[in-house]
Design an enzyme around this catalytic site. Sequence first.
Site, PDB file in Angstrom:
ATOM      1  N   HIS A  57      45.999  -1.744  19.306  1.00 54.43           N
ATOM      2  CA  HIS A  57      46.961  -2.694  19.875  1.00 54.43           C
ATOM      3  C   HIS A  57      46.207  -3.617  20.829  1.00 54.43           C
ATOM      4  O   HIS A  57      45.715  -3.168  21.866  1.00 54.43           O
ATOM      5  CB  HIS A  57      48.077  -1.946  20.620  1.00 54.43           C
ATOM      6  CG  HIS A  57      48.919  -1.085  19.721  1.00 54.43           C
ATOM      7  ND1 HIS A  57      49.957  -1.582  18.975  1.00 54.43           N
ATOM      8  CD2 HIS A  57      48.840   0.235  19.415  1.00 54.43           C
ATOM      9  CE1 HIS A  57      50.511  -0.603  18.272  1.00 54.43           C
ATOM     10  NE2 HIS A  57      49.840   0.512  18.507  1.00 54.43           N
ATOM     11  N   LEU A  58      46.102  -4.891  20.449  1.00 52.52           N
ATOM     12  CA  LEU A  58      45.351  -5.846  21.274  1.00 52.52           C
ATOM     13  C   LEU A  58      46.262  -6.673  22.173  1.00 52.52           C
ATOM     14  O   LEU A  58      45.773  -7.396  23.046  1.00 52.52           O
ATOM     15  CB  LEU A  58      44.487  -6.760  20.393  1.00 52.52           C
ATOM     16  CG  LEU A  58      43.350  -6.050  19.647  1.00 52.52           C
ATOM     17  CD1 LEU A  58      42.575  -7.041  18.782  1.00 52.52           C
ATOM     18  CD2 LEU A  58      42.396  -5.354  20.621  1.00 52.52           C
ATOM     19  N   HIS A 229      48.747   7.895  12.701  1.00 55.31           N
ATOM     20  CA  HIS A 229      48.739   8.954  13.723  1.00 55.31           C
ATOM     21  C   HIS A 229      49.504  10.231  13.355  1.00 55.31           C
ATOM     22  O   HIS A 229      50.503  10.582  13.997  1.00 55.31           O
ATOM     23  CB  HIS A 229      49.232   8.418  15.064  1.00 55.31           C
ATOM     24  CG  HIS A 229      50.417   7.484  15.030  1.00 55.31           C
ATOM     25  ND1 HIS A 229      51.585   7.773  14.382  1.00 55.31           N
ATOM     26  CD2 HIS A 229      50.603   6.261  15.572  1.00 55.31           C
ATOM     27  CE1 HIS A 229      52.439   6.781  14.546  1.00 55.31           C
ATOM     28  NE2 HIS A 229      51.857   5.841  15.250  1.00 55.31           N
ATOM     29  N   ASN A 275      53.406   8.197  21.659  1.00 54.36           N
ATOM     30  CA  ASN A 275      54.281   8.333  20.503  1.00 54.36           C
ATOM     31  C   ASN A 275      53.459   8.223  19.210  1.00 54.36           C
ATOM     32  O   ASN A 275      52.855   7.178  18.988  1.00 54.36           O
ATOM     33  CB  ASN A 275      55.336   7.213  20.543  1.00 54.36           C
ATOM     34  CG  ASN A 275      56.381   7.394  19.477  1.00 54.36           C
ATOM     35  OD1 ASN A 275      56.497   8.456  18.897  1.00 54.36           O
ATOM     36  ND2 ASN A 275      57.119   6.335  19.195  1.00 54.36           N
ATOM     37  N   ASP A 302      44.736   4.189  17.834  1.00 54.88           N
ATOM     38  CA  ASP A 302      46.040   3.847  18.442  1.00 54.88           C
ATOM     39  C   ASP A 302      45.837   3.438  19.898  1.00 54.88           C
ATOM     40  O   ASP A 302      46.661   3.746  20.767  1.00 54.88           O
ATOM     41  CB  ASP A 302      47.061   4.991  18.321  1.00 54.88           C
ATOM     42  CG  ASP A 302      48.493   4.507  18.539  1.00 54.88           C
ATOM     43  OD1 ASP A 302      48.709   3.298  18.737  1.00 54.88           O
ATOM     44  OD2 ASP A 302      49.398   5.358  18.519  1.00 54.88           O
TER      45      ASP A 302
HETATM   46  O1  DOR Z   1      52.298   5.477  21.858  1.00 51.10           O
HETATM   47  C1  DOR Z   1      52.450   4.477  21.180  1.00 51.10           C
HETATM   48  N1  DOR Z   1      52.198   3.258  21.659  1.00 51.10           N
HETATM   49  N2  DOR Z   1      52.889   4.616  19.924  1.00 51.10           N
HETATM   50  C2  DOR Z   1      53.241   3.556  19.166  1.00 51.10           C
HETATM   51  O2  DOR Z   1      53.638   3.734  18.055  1.00 51.10           O
HETATM   52  C3  DOR Z   1      53.162   2.189  19.716  1.00 51.10           C
HETATM   53  C4  DOR Z   1      52.184   2.123  20.811  1.00 51.10           C
HETATM   54  C5  DOR Z   1      52.273   0.863  21.619  1.00 51.10           C
HETATM   55  O3  DOR Z   1      52.398  -0.230  21.051  1.00 51.10           O
HETATM   56  O4  DOR Z   1      52.180   0.958  22.842  1.00 51.10           O
HETATM   57 ZN    ZN Z   2      52.703   4.222  15.966  1.00 49.08          ZN
END
Ligand code: DOR
Ligand code: ZN
Length: 428
Positions: A57-58, A229, A275, A302
Amino acid sequence: MSTLITGARPYGEDAVDLLLVDGVITAIGTDLSADGAQVVDAAGLVALPGLVDLHTHLREPGREDAETVETGSRAAALGGFTAVHAMANTDPVADTAGVVEQVWRLGQEAGLVDVVPVGAVTVGLRGERLAELGAMADSAARVRVFSDDGHCVADPALMRRALEYVKALDGVVAQHAEEPRLTVGAQMNEGDRSARLGLAGWPAAAEEAVIARDVLLAGHVGARLHVCHVSTAGSVEILRWAKSRGVQVTAEVTPHHLLLTDECAETYDPVFKVNPPLRTDADVQALRAGLADGTIDAVATDHAPHAVEDKESEWASARPGMLGLEQALSIVVQTMVEPGLLDWRGVADRMSVRPAAIGRLETHGRPLAVGEPANLLLLDPTHRATVDPAALASRSRNSPYAGRELPGRVVATFLRGVATVMDGKAQK
Ligand code: DOR
Ligand code: ZN
């Protein structure tokens, strides 16, 4: 532009020199002549193909206060990555050719890793109608991985249609497997511990039910499915069954699910809220075994940076997610290499070769061999250091490894023969 790496051990094997010329490995052997090349002394270091992350996630566009393509790229390079897939849950969502091209271009400008955009499966991640998958695939970003990550594509008919579309695009749906009706309000793994801590539980069955459904759909459609994940022992069993039946399914596990358990929630420190949630020790053992035997194809970070105000609050209101790029390889060394579950070729397979194949990347995940692109890293496997969140390149600080001593230091990373990291420091 040429570089001579001397005395490196490809895949931990015998020491050799590697000559990199114009982005390509042009010679491998002993006592190669430097002949004007820049020399990098790699005595004792393990050389591996550059790592490929399927799940980063950038946060750009939209939450540049938490991470940008540039800061996330720097974190990735420092972690030994040469390519990362940028998840689509940005603001605006990456559900059009315009947004994925923007992210791709920002990655090119940063120039530290190849940033490969993931396209959303559904418009706005809302799970109602399909996004313009074909336009994203045909764009300059050449999207092949589609995901609503953060959300599950919960509607089975929509999931089936998505699989049919991506099949035609040689793409893959990367599913965040979470039956939303079973996780309303969920805060941590459901079990004795959640009951005792008074936090609403996230049952393993909410993940396993979606994986079971989706492998059946993927088999029926004849399309590729990737499971994000994976976090439970039951999920590993379902994947093993599906693969034995010839379903085109691949799966990833995160570094944190390989190391940490729901015991971390006892601290009520929201840095451990994620998550899917951290699970039990039995789940961790099953995930390690599944990664070792190849049932789980890849390690994916993740990496989920969050701003302080979103993360440092009480557990229930904190956002889920933790940083991962800079420590991923160290966690794999600790949980898989040191216990003898994976050798260095296995690490290269699960962190570079297979993720590149899943993402259909042609110039990453290639062997360390003459004629191949010079995307590689040099690792000191014996170096041990304590993680200091303040020293991370990520713009966020939510590392679950703060204060932990971990093995392995990425000394250098090369992208197309150019050092993006040297002596453990980013070069841009
Ligand atoms: O823990 C998580 N963070 N699980 C996800 O599916 C999304 C991610 C996020 O974008 O922060
Ligand atoms: Zn996820």
